[in-house]
Design a protein around this motif. Structure first.
Motif, PDB file in Angstrom:
ATOM      1  N   ARG A  75       6.365   2.603   2.887  1.00  0.00           N
ATOM      2  CA  ARG A  75       4.942   2.540   2.647  1.00  0.00           C
ATOM      3  C   ARG A  75       5.143   1.713   1.430  1.00  0.00           C
ATOM      4  N   VAL A  76       4.134   0.843   1.060  1.00  0.00           N
ATOM      5  CA  VAL A  76       3.832   0.219  -0.193  1.00  0.00           C
ATOM      6  C   VAL A  76       2.428   0.767  -0.760  1.00  0.00           C
ATOM      7  N   SER A  77       2.570   0.862  -2.136  1.00  0.00           N
ATOM      8  CA  SER A  77       1.130   1.286  -2.592  1.00  0.00           C
ATOM      9  C   SER A  77       0.318  -0.163  -2.875  1.00  0.00           C
ATOM     10  N   VAL A  78      -0.776  -0.103  -2.736  1.00  0.00           N
ATOM     11  CA  VAL A  78      -1.605  -1.073  -2.823  1.00  0.00           C
ATOM     12  C   VAL A  78      -2.926  -0.912  -3.731  1.00  0.00           C
ATOM     13  N   PRO A  79      -3.039  -1.805  -4.652  1.00  0.00           N
ATOM     14  CA  PRO A  79      -4.177  -1.490  -5.439  1.00  0.00           C
ATOM     15  C   PRO A  79      -5.553  -1.624  -4.884  1.00  0.00           C
ATOM     16  N   PRO A  80      -6.671  -1.071  -5.273  1.00  0.00           N
ATOM     17  CA  PRO A  80      -7.973  -1.482  -4.681  1.00  0.00           C
ATOM     18  C   PRO A  80      -8.454  -2.820  -4.843  1.00  0.00           C
ATOM     19  N   GLY A  81      -9.030  -3.360  -3.693  1.00  0.00           N
ATOM     20  CA  GLY A  81      -9.395  -4.646  -3.713  1.00  0.00           C
ATOM     21  C   GLY A  81      -8.161  -5.529  -3.307  1.00  0.00           C
ATOM     22  N   HIS A  82      -7.083  -4.894  -2.865  1.00  0.00           N
ATOM     23  CA  HIS A  82      -6.016  -5.889  -2.284  1.00  0.00           C
ATOM     24  C   HIS A  82      -5.419  -5.583  -0.965  1.00  0.00           C
ATOM     25  N   LYS A  83      -4.597  -6.264  -0.289  1.00  0.00           N
ATOM     26  CA  LYS A  83      -3.993  -5.988   0.908  1.00  0.00           C
ATOM     27  C   LYS A  83      -2.715  -6.514   1.115  1.00  0.00           C
ATOM     28  N   ARG A  84      -1.967  -5.952   1.787  1.00  0.00           N
ATOM     29  CA  ARG A  84      -0.464  -6.393   1.920  1.00  0.00           C
ATOM     30  C   ARG A  84      -0.342  -7.171   3.551  1.00  0.00           C
ATOM     31  N   CYS A  85       0.301  -8.357   3.263  1.00  0.00           N
ATOM     32  CA  CYS A  85       0.508  -9.115   4.389  1.00  0.00           C
ATOM     33  C   CYS A  85       1.870  -8.885   5.176  1.00  0.00           C
ATOM     34  N   PRO A  86       1.886  -8.704   6.489  1.00  0.00           N
ATOM     35  CA  PRO A  86       3.005  -8.196   7.134  1.00  0.00           C
ATOM     36  C   PRO A  86       3.981  -9.141   7.264  1.00  0.00           C
ATOM     37  N   GLN A  87       3.587 -10.406   7.094  1.00  0.00           N
ATOM     38  CA  GLN A  87       4.263 -11.457   7.473  1.00  0.00           C
ATOM     39  C   GLN A  87       5.148 -11.941   6.129  1.00  0.00           C
ATOM     40  N   CYS A  88       4.404 -12.292   5.085  1.00  0.00           N
ATOM     41  CA  CYS A  88       4.962 -12.659   3.811  1.00  0.00           C
ATOM     42  C   CYS A  88       5.503 -11.431   3.125  1.00  0.00           C
ATOM     43  N   SER A  89       4.945 -10.190   3.274  1.00  0.00           N
ATOM     44  CA  SER A  89       5.191  -9.137   2.548  1.00  0.00           C
ATOM     45  C   SER A  89       4.727  -9.082   1.063  1.00  0.00           C
ATOM     46  N   GLU A  90       3.741  -9.781   0.876  1.00  0.00           N
ATOM     47  CA  GLU A  90       3.065  -9.925  -0.479  1.00  0.00           C
ATOM     48  C   GLU A  90       1.757  -9.229  -0.524  1.00  0.00           C
ATOM     49  N   VAL A  91       1.421  -8.609  -1.628  1.00  0.00           N
ATOM     50  CA  VAL A  91       0.155  -7.966  -1.914  1.00  0.00           C
ATOM     51  C   VAL A  91      -0.841  -8.678  -2.576  1.00  0.00           C
ATOM     52  N   ARG A  92      -1.986  -9.086  -1.909  1.00  0.00           N
ATOM     53  CA  ARG A  92      -2.913 -10.217  -2.347  1.00  0.00           C
ATOM     54  C   ARG A  92      -4.049  -9.507  -2.435  1.00  0.00           C
ATOM     55  N   PRO A  93      -5.165 -10.276  -3.375  1.00  0.00           N
ATOM     56  CA  PRO A  93      -6.478  -9.954  -3.425  1.00  0.00           C
ATOM     57  C   PRO A  93      -7.213 -10.262  -2.231  1.00  0.00           C
ATOM     58  N   HIS A  94      -8.450  -9.517  -1.954  1.00  0.00           N
ATOM     59  CA  HIS A  94      -8.960  -9.802  -0.897  1.00  0.00           C
ATOM     60  C   HIS A  94      -9.464 -11.125  -0.825  1.00  0.00           C
TER      61      HIS A  94
END
Length: 170
Positions: free
Chosen positions: A31-50
């Motif tokens: 489980r990865v903590s994601v800041p509000p207004g962001h989401k984690r991509c399951p393919q590239c595993s990067e947390v990106r803004p909406h």
């Protein structure tokens, strides 16, 4: 439970689930903590803004499953496989065999897959202009020959041999 509450808290229940899955030999992602207004991509595993995601009303959070870049890559790969039966690696091998150039004009980079509209067989990879020219000529070799004769300045009009009989230029 009858009162609508669970016996364990959410974190304990998730940990128990994780342990059961690992005992079965299945891989469970951390489980990865994601800041509000962001989401984690399951393919590239990067947390990106909406702002880097497409909207999707049907998903639980209202955003697409994959970021824009990964989604575009998946769509390209899916289109090649569905339409031509090619993987991206096979298409890249075809382009490399052509030295990256269109085999007709030998000038522009080869990026568009050319195929026979009757059989569906892939013929090669062409530039946009050559691929669309062949398509507009209806995949007809005779039409291409007439176009070449026209460009070379040879007579392209049919000649009247006898009443009602015309000969097309060869």
């Amino acid at each position: 439970m009858p009162d609508g509450l669970q016996a364990y808290c959410r974190e304990c229940s998730a940990e128990y689930y994780r342990q059961r899955q690992e005992a079965k030999g299945k891989k469970v992602r951390e489980r990865v903590s994601v800041p509000p207004g962001h989401k984690r991509c399951p393919q590239c595993s990067e947390v990106r803004p909406h702002s880097e995601w497409e909207r999707n009303k049907t998903s639980s959070d209202g955003w697409a499953s994959y970021c824009r870049e990964c989604r575009a890559a998946r769509n390209r790969a899916s289109y090649l496989k569905r339409r031509y039966g090619l993987t991206e690696a096979e298409r890249d091998a075809m382009v490399a065999a052509q030295r990256g150039l269109c085999v007709i004009c030998l000038k522009a980079p080869a990026v568009h897959v050319d195929h026979c509209h009757e059989t569906g067989r892939v013929r090669g990879v062409l530039c946009f202009n050559c691929n669309s020219a062949i398509g507009k000529l209806g995949d007809d070799p005779d039409a291409v020959r007439r176009a070449a004769a026209y460009l070379e300045g040879t007579p392209w009009k049919p000649t009247l041999v006898a009443p009602g009989v015309c000969r097309l230029p060869s």
